[in-house]
Design a protein around this motif. Structure first.
Motif, PDB file in Angstrom:
ATOM      1  N   SER A   1       0.829  -1.216   0.000  1.00 15.97           N
ATOM      2  CA  SER A   1       0.000   0.000   0.000  1.00 15.97           C
ATOM      3  C   SER A   1       0.856   1.256   0.000  1.00 15.97           C
ATOM      4  CB  SER A   1      -0.937  -0.002   1.218  1.00 15.97           C
ATOM      5  OG  SER A   1      -1.862  -1.058   1.145  1.00 15.97           O
ATOM      6  N   LYS A   2       1.951   1.226   0.782  1.00 19.54           N
ATOM      7  CA  LYS A   2       2.858   2.384   0.822  1.00 19.54           C
ATOM      8  C   LYS A   2       3.502   2.621  -0.534  1.00 19.54           C
ATOM      9  CE  LYS A   2       4.140   2.123   5.734  1.00 19.54           C
ATOM     10  NZ  LYS A   2       5.261   1.915   6.681  1.00 19.54           N
ATOM     11  N   LEU A   3       3.918   1.546  -1.196  1.00 17.45           N
ATOM     12  CA  LEU A   3       4.544   1.695  -2.510  1.00 17.45           C
ATOM     13  C   LEU A   3       3.549   2.212  -3.539  1.00 17.45           C
ATOM     14  CD1 LEU A   3       6.832  -1.475  -2.753  1.00 17.45           C
ATOM     15  CD2 LEU A   3       7.546   0.905  -2.431  1.00 17.45           C
ATOM     16  N   ARG A   4       2.307   1.755  -3.469  1.00 19.70           N
ATOM     17  CA  ARG A   4       1.284   2.251  -4.393  1.00 19.70           C
ATOM     18  C   ARG A   4       1.145   3.771  -4.272  1.00 19.70           C
ATOM     19  NH1 ARG A   4      -2.614  -2.586  -2.922  1.00 19.70           N
ATOM     20  NH2 ARG A   4      -2.338  -3.951  -4.728  1.00 19.70           N
ATOM     21  N   LYS A   5       1.124   4.254  -3.040  1.00 22.64           N
ATOM     22  CA  LYS A   5       0.981   5.701  -2.821  1.00 22.64           C
ATOM     23  C   LYS A   5       2.182   6.462  -3.372  1.00 22.64           C
ATOM     24  CE  LYS A   5      -1.972   5.333   1.294  1.00 22.64           C
ATOM     25  NZ  LYS A   5      -2.057   5.559   2.757  1.00 22.64           N
ATOM     26  N   LYS A   6       3.377   5.878  -3.201  1.00 28.21           N
ATOM     27  CA  LYS A   6       4.584   6.568  -3.650  1.00 28.21           C
ATOM     28  C   LYS A   6       4.742   6.537  -5.171  1.00 28.21           C
ATOM     29  CE  LYS A   6       7.059   6.251   0.694  1.00 28.21           C
ATOM     30  NZ  LYS A   6       8.240   5.841   1.457  1.00 28.21           N
ATOM     31  N   LEU A   7       4.003   5.648  -5.828  1.00 24.59           N
ATOM     32  CA  LEU A   7       4.079   5.540  -7.288  1.00 24.59           C
ATOM     33  C   LEU A   7       2.847   6.118  -7.987  1.00 24.59           C
ATOM     34  CD1 LEU A   7       5.423   1.867  -7.412  1.00 24.59           C
ATOM     35  CD2 LEU A   7       6.701   3.877  -8.202  1.00 24.59           C
TER      36      LEU A   7
ATOM     37  N   GLU B   1       0.103   7.468 -13.759  1.00 28.07           N
ATOM     38  CA  GLU B   1      -1.126   6.682 -13.864  1.00 28.07           C
ATOM     39  C   GLU B   1      -0.934   5.378 -14.638  1.00 28.07           C
ATOM     40  OE1 GLU B   1      -2.959   9.024 -17.769  1.00 28.07           O
ATOM     41  OE2 GLU B   1      -3.834   9.331 -15.774  1.00 28.07           O
ATOM     42  N   ASN B   2       0.192   5.222 -15.309  1.00 29.66           N
ATOM     43  CA  ASN B   2       0.456   3.995 -16.058  1.00 29.66           C
ATOM     44  C   ASN B   2       1.112   2.907 -15.208  1.00 29.66           C
ATOM     45  OD1 ASN B   2      -0.506   4.917 -18.635  1.00 29.66           O
ATOM     46  ND2 ASN B   2       1.316   6.211 -18.758  1.00 29.66           N
ATOM     47  N   ILE B   3       1.392   3.235 -13.946  1.00 31.58           N
ATOM     48  CA  ILE B   3       1.986   2.254 -13.035  1.00 31.58           C
ATOM     49  C   ILE B   3       0.910   1.719 -12.093  1.00 31.58           C
ATOM     50  CG2 ILE B   3       3.643   1.879 -11.169  1.00 31.58           C
ATOM     51  CD1 ILE B   3       5.371   4.052 -12.358  1.00 31.58           C
ATOM     52  N   GLN B   4       0.875   0.401 -11.967  1.00 30.39           N
ATOM     53  CA  GLN B   4      -0.036  -0.238 -11.015  1.00 30.39           C
ATOM     54  C   GLN B   4       0.696  -1.378 -10.312  1.00 30.39           C
ATOM     55  OE1 GLN B   4      -4.183  -1.192 -12.303  1.00 30.39           O
ATOM     56  NE2 GLN B   4      -3.381  -0.684 -14.334  1.00 30.39           N
TER      57      GLN B   4
ATOM     58  N   ASN C   1      -2.976  -6.935  -7.056  1.00 28.10           N
ATOM     59  CA  ASN C   1      -3.003  -8.137  -6.236  1.00 28.10           C
ATOM     60  C   ASN C   1      -3.564  -9.276  -7.073  1.00 28.10           C
ATOM     61  OD1 ASN C   1      -3.170 -10.045  -4.257  1.00 28.10           O
ATOM     62  ND2 ASN C   1      -4.769  -9.041  -3.062  1.00 28.10           N
ATOM     63  N   VAL C   2      -2.765 -10.291  -7.304  1.00 26.46           N
ATOM     64  CA  VAL C   2      -3.223 -11.483  -8.017  1.00 26.46           C
ATOM     65  C   VAL C   2      -3.617 -12.488  -6.943  1.00 26.46           C
ATOM     66  CG1 VAL C   2      -2.664 -13.253  -9.717  1.00 26.46           C
ATOM     67  CG2 VAL C   2      -1.623 -10.975  -9.898  1.00 26.46           C
ATOM     68  N   ARG C   3      -4.890 -12.516  -6.623  1.00 20.95           N
ATOM     69  CA  ARG C   3      -5.374 -13.252  -5.453  1.00 20.95           C
ATOM     70  C   ARG C   3      -4.912 -14.710  -5.445  1.00 20.95           C
ATOM     71  NH1 ARG C   3      -8.886 -11.833  -1.777  1.00 20.95           N
ATOM     72  NH2 ARG C   3      -9.502  -9.999  -3.003  1.00 20.95           N
ATOM     73  N   GLY C   4      -4.320 -15.090  -4.314  1.00 22.33           N
ATOM     74  CA  GLY C   4      -3.872 -16.458  -4.145  1.00 22.33           C
ATOM     75  C   GLY C   4      -2.471 -16.727  -4.675  1.00 22.33           C
ATOM     76  N   PHE C   5      -1.883 -15.728  -5.386  1.00 25.15           N
ATOM     77  CA  PHE C   5      -0.568 -15.941  -5.986  1.00 25.15           C
ATOM     78  C   PHE C   5       0.461 -14.906  -5.544  1.00 25.15           C
ATOM     79  CE2 PHE C   5      -3.526 -18.034  -8.835  1.00 25.15           C
ATOM     80  CZ  PHE C   5      -2.921 -19.261  -9.039  1.00 25.15           C
ATOM     81  N   GLY C   6       0.123 -13.628  -5.627  1.00 24.66           N
ATOM     82  CA  GLY C   6       1.093 -12.604  -5.268  1.00 24.66           C
ATOM     83  C   GLY C   6       0.751 -11.257  -5.837  1.00 24.66           C
ATOM     84  N   TYR C   7       1.776 -10.505  -6.249  1.00 24.43           N
ATOM     85  CA  TYR C   7       1.585  -9.146  -6.754  1.00 24.43           C
ATOM     86  C   TYR C   7       2.271  -8.991  -8.102  1.00 24.43           C
ATOM     87  CZ  TYR C   7       0.017  -7.895  -2.073  1.00 24.43           C
ATOM     88  OH  TYR C   7      -0.678  -7.822  -0.906  1.00 24.43           O
ATOM     89  N   LYS C   8       1.743  -8.057  -8.891  1.00 20.86           N
ATOM     90  CA  LYS C   8       2.314  -7.788 -10.208  1.00 20.86           C
ATOM     91  C   LYS C   8       2.495  -6.279 -10.363  1.00 20.86           C
ATOM     92  CE  LYS C   8       0.661  -9.932 -13.857  1.00 20.86           C
ATOM     93  NZ  LYS C   8      -0.207 -10.264 -15.025  1.00 20.86           N
ATOM     94  N   LEU C   9       3.736  -5.865 -10.711  1.00 23.65           N
ATOM     95  CA  LEU C   9       4.019  -4.473 -11.044  1.00 23.65           C
ATOM     96  C   LEU C   9       3.798  -4.299 -12.541  1.00 23.65           C
ATOM     97  CD1 LEU C   9       5.181  -1.611 -10.406  1.00 23.65           C
ATOM     98  CD2 LEU C   9       7.452  -2.583 -10.887  1.00 23.65           C
ATOM     99  N   ILE C  10       2.840  -3.458 -12.894  1.00 22.28           N
ATOM    100  CA  ILE C  10       2.552  -3.183 -14.294  1.00 22.28           C
ATOM    101  C   ILE C  10       3.073  -1.792 -14.628  1.00 22.28           C
ATOM    102  CG2 ILE C  10       0.740  -2.883 -16.034  1.00 22.28           C
ATOM    103  CD1 ILE C  10      -0.971  -4.820 -14.414  1.00 22.28           C
ATOM    104  N   CYS C  11       3.958  -1.708 -15.611  1.00 19.41           N
ATOM    105  CA  CYS C  11       4.498  -0.410 -16.008  1.00 19.41           C
ATOM    106  C   CYS C  11       4.977  -0.465 -17.449  1.00 19.41           C
ATOM    107  CB  CYS C  11       5.638   0.011 -15.090  1.00 19.41           C
ATOM    108  SG  CYS C  11       7.058  -1.102 -15.051  1.00 19.41           S
TER     109      CYS C  11
END
Length: 225
Positions: free
Chosen positions: A199-205, A209-212, A215-225
């Protein structure tokens, strides 16, 4: 990893001595303080590599101590020791600058794993000072994130987590892998801690608007850029 300097703030004398002696037998250098006031003085004098702070201490509690130290040092890793286990207490610890949270009673092996995980330096195969993430410039070495000449300071764990997300950009970063790598294990409290850091990283990025970070439920996280 030898000669790590640990500041241990623990008001229970017997527990403090056991932890100190156990760490010292494993080549750590330990400075023990029995309250937050003494701990702050030892921090300023000894310049430790990591802080292990009991939450409930006389004179100055662990949360207050961490907040004061964070005001002058944004990088030093902090582990809280506490009998508290409510989610609100965990969140309060991270909001006051904590990097990790260990519930009492705990094993020395678990504490050592967490200390080493926080201090572990990522073996890099890229230029860590000029990482482009969308319109941001990420400097892992300095732990900074810059957008249009506006620089934000990251904590040690924020920087590590962002780097692992970047290495797997547009792919899923496995939740269990990153919990074991940066937190030492994948229990509920560490998983909750990682959610806070995401959540902190989301706020700092959020200025690009092209960065997300999704949460890939049950697996992990994905940085989209």
């Amino acid at each position: 990893m030898n000669n790590i300097k640990v500041l241990l703030a623990e008001d229970e004398a017997s527990l403090g001595m056991i932890v100190k002696e156990s760490l010292e037998t494993r080549n750590f250098t330990v400075f023990h303080a029995e309250n937050g006031k003494i701990a702050l003085e030892k921090y300023q004098k000894e310049k430790p590599d990591i802080l292990v702070l009991d939450v409930m201490m006389p004179i100055k509690d662990g949360f207050t101590l961490a907040k004061e130290i964070r005001a002058e040092n944004k990088h030093i890793p902090i582990i809280f020791l506490t009998a508290k286990s409510q989610t609100s207490d965990v969140l309060e610890g991270f909001n006051n600058g904590g990097n990790d949270y260990l519930k009492k009673p705990f094993s020395m092996e678990e504490l050592i794993v967490r200390i080493k995980a926080l201090l572990n330096r990522i073996e890099l195969k890229t230029d860590t000072e000029n990482i482009k993430i969308g319109n941001y410039l990420f400097n892992l070495t300095k732990q900074t994130l810059t957008f249009s000449e506006e620089e934000q300071q990251l904590t040690h764990r924020e920087a590590q987590l962002l780097f692992y997300l970047f290495e797997k950009k547009n792919e899923v970063l496995d939740r269990t892998f990153i919990l074991n790598k940066l937190w030492g294990n994948d229990d509920f409290f560490n998983a909750r801690s990682m959610d806070v850091f995401i959540s902190k990283l989301r706020k700092k990025l959020n200025q690009d608007e092209n960065i997300q970070i999704i949460n890939v439920r049950g697996f992990g996280y994905k940085l989209i850029c």
